[in-house]
Design an enzyme around this catalytic site. Sequence first.
Site, mmCIF file in Angstrom:
data_model
loop_
_atom_site.group_PDB
_atom_site.id
_atom_site.type_symbol
_atom_site.label_atom_id
_atom_site.label_comp_id
_atom_site.label_asym_id
_atom_site.label_seq_id
_atom_site.Cartn_x
_atom_site.Cartn_y
_atom_site.Cartn_z
ATOM 1 N N CYS A 2 -23.168 12.334 2.214
ATOM 2 C CA CYS A 2 -24.599 12.607 2.048
ATOM 3 C C CYS A 2 -24.921 14.027 2.493
ATOM 4 C CB CYS A 2 -25.404 11.637 2.903
ATOM 5 S SG CYS A 2 -25.088 9.928 2.514
ATOM 6 N N ARG A 27 -21.339 18.453 -2.387
ATOM 7 C CA ARG A 27 -20.774 17.417 -1.510
ATOM 8 C C ARG A 27 -20.591 16.100 -2.241
ATOM 9 N NH1 ARG A 27 -22.068 19.127 3.849
ATOM 10 N NH2 ARG A 27 -22.083 17.034 4.692
ATOM 11 N N TRP A 75 -24.614 9.565 -0.847
ATOM 12 C CA TRP A 75 -23.325 9.130 -1.408
ATOM 13 C C TRP A 75 -23.138 7.728 -0.842
ATOM 14 C CZ3 TRP A 75 -17.886 9.217 0.507
ATOM 15 C CH2 TRP A 75 -16.959 9.114 -0.543
ATOM 16 N N ASN A 101 -27.252 10.863 7.393
ATOM 17 C CA ASN A 101 -25.897 11.016 6.851
ATOM 18 C C ASN A 101 -24.953 10.409 7.880
ATOM 19 O OD1 ASN A 101 -23.504 11.751 5.685
ATOM 20 N ND2 ASN A 101 -23.490 13.780 6.643
ATOM 21 N N GLY A 102 -24.167 9.400 7.453
ATOM 22 C CA GLY A 102 -23.214 8.761 8.372
ATOM 23 C C GLY A 102 -23.220 7.263 8.161
ATOM 24 N N GLU A 488 0.597 18.966 -4.177
ATOM 25 C CA GLU A 488 -0.706 19.641 -4.302
ATOM 26 C C GLU A 488 -1.081 19.815 -5.765
ATOM 27 O OE1 GLU A 488 -3.056 20.094 -2.471
ATOM 28 O OE2 GLU A 488 -4.277 21.616 -3.440
ATOM 29 N N LYS A 492 -4.428 18.179 -7.487
ATOM 30 C CA LYS A 492 -5.418 18.954 -8.231
ATOM 31 C C LYS A 492 -5.702 18.319 -9.591
ATOM 32 C CE LYS A 492 -6.867 20.788 -5.628
ATOM 33 N NZ LYS A 492 -6.391 20.546 -4.327
ATOM 34 N N GLU A 495 -7.601 14.863 -9.234
ATOM 35 C CA GLU A 495 -8.970 14.794 -8.715
ATOM 36 C C GLU A 495 -9.983 15.467 -9.617
ATOM 37 O OE1 GLU A 495 -9.764 16.703 -4.987
ATOM 38 O OE2 GLU A 495 -8.202 18.161 -5.277
ATOM 39 N N HIS A 511 16.121 8.211 -8.081
ATOM 40 C CA HIS A 511 15.945 6.936 -7.346
ATOM 41 C C HIS A 511 14.801 6.103 -7.919
ATOM 42 C CE1 HIS A 511 18.870 8.235 -4.406
ATOM 43 N NE2 HIS A 511 18.254 9.398 -4.360
ATOM 44 N N LYS A 610 -16.915 16.685 -0.983
ATOM 45 C CA LYS A 610 -16.218 17.867 -0.470
ATOM 46 C C LYS A 610 -15.713 17.623 0.946
ATOM 47 C CE LYS A 610 -14.548 21.930 -0.290
ATOM 48 N NZ LYS A 610 -13.252 22.114 -0.990
#
Length: 615
Positions: A2, A27, A75, A101-102, A488, A492, A495, A511, A610
Amino acid sequence: MCGIVAYIGKKDAYPILINGLKRLEYRGYDSAGVALLNDKNELNVYKTKGKVSDLEAFTKAKDISGHIGIAHTRWATHGEPNDINAHPHLSRSGNIALIHNGIIENYLTIRKELENRGYEFKSSTDTEVLVNLIEDVQLTQKVDLFEATRIALNHVNGAYAIALIEKGHPDTLIAARKGSPMVVGIGKNEFFIASDATPIVGLTSKVVYIENEEVMKVKLGEDLKLKTIDDVEITPYIQKLQLNLESIEKGGFDHFMLKEIYEQPTTVRDTMRGRLHADLGTVTLGGIFDYEKKILNARNIIIVACGTSWHAGLVGSYLIELYSGIRVKVEYASEFRYRNPVIFPDDVVIAISQSGETADTLAAIEIAKEKGATVLGICNVIGSSISRVTDAGVYTHAGPEIGVASTKAFTAQVAVLTMFAIRLAELTGYIPKSKIMELIHELDLIPEKIKTTLERSKDITKEIAMQMKDVHNALYLGRLQNFPVALEGALKLKEISYIHAEGYPAAEMKHGPIALIDKDMPVIFIATNKSTYEKVVSNVQEVKARQGKIISVVTEGDVLVKEMSDYVIEIPDTECTYAPLLATIPLQLLAYYIAVYRGCNVDQPRNLAKSVTVE
Ligand code: AGP
């Protein structure tokens, strides 16, 4: 994650709040809302599922007057994204509006107690419970909102960054935080509150970072009042804001992510500035200078991080062990915090975080501190929670990273870890001084080599992206310090383009993953290693023999891998342990262009935030 914004002063609050929400859009969120107290003492609340632009449309022709207000992007954590669950939330009387927010972990218990006393709730949020708890304290204990908030927060478990306004008090704003970020901007007889500094940039350059379990009262014409929830007065520490306006605008690029990819020659140089002394052949990391002995005598060095920061930590672990002979363990903070890790007082834990607010990493730090370890931080946000709870640390000077997909923060983190590894090499004498000088001089050339890599990668990654945009899977393979680069690169792609991708150690292919190889499986090799080059060549041959589509990142002048690949991206020659600083760049661009060609929201990918300040 949030976002919260609040304003009190002489100006109209609404435009400042809306612009602040737009600055926080990166965010990630699913609904937005605003509450304004106008000059007729009417508390107007407007909130809607969707984007800030939907909120603006919703408030057209509505009364948006007032010089004090709070605003929020949500969010969803408790209750689905809809108009009812959106913030701000009102107390039962309608006199208090609150944004949050939380996560209030014990909100169900509090809700039950309030329901037993006749309270009814419209939403399924923890926030509506909190605003009614505060009003209940105010009414039963006959105290003002500042005191009621302080008392109520003593009954709350969990994380919060809250702001409240109250009918009949147009000159007073209340705020508090624990675990979620908050910054206060101090203007000329006006105050701004936000989740981070981006909404405040350009409005004031004086800020106060509120600490955990502190409650603040802002009253026009008075100094800011700050106290702990235990009622201990705190003197606010006013700092200079480190951001400027253009640093958070797009600078002519289509997306923040692309701008940040192209900033990397500068941000890596800025991160090394004052620390890498090529002329003297040495490295100084002032932020942890006083802890060098502890690091050298550490029983264990443990890196804790999440996501991209974890990948940077993995790169760092290879370099530290190679250059100094000191063993390093790299842990996911989210695993570390729950598995009751074995930590000794003479351990050194290094927390890596771009935002400095990641809940899992903060929790890992707390556990390490409880067990007596020394905790160092590598953060990108000055004054962030992690930078304040660690014993010492090193800032990556990458500047604000707005795109949700981390790019310049990664290379800045790797640059810090590389300097850290070189410094340990100096202190331990584990490798010859001549090698250390070589490493320092080559590192000094990296910003320029990143620039060259960007120039060489731009067109070829667009061409490959056009071929890859409709694939459903992708495999990234690398060895040694290129294994984290494979991870990485895969992250990328996942996401921002929503294509499933996996990073694997190249040798692990046999394997299991080799069963996946066919003409529809693109395989991206990071094949720059000198020491394991022949092995990677064999891996490429194995994929070739199974009609896999081969994309390779190679060192300029490569022949063997180049011959077998469908597409090749050449990066400048460099020290093999520095490959991650260069090889990651084309993978960032590849993911970016694929996402663009797929019409994805590159800067604000679905479901992502974010800074993951919730668990
Ligand atoms: C990286 O592109 C992701 N956005 C995510 O994995 C991120 O790296 C992770 O959430 C850690 O964030 P931090 O560095 O701010 O702690």
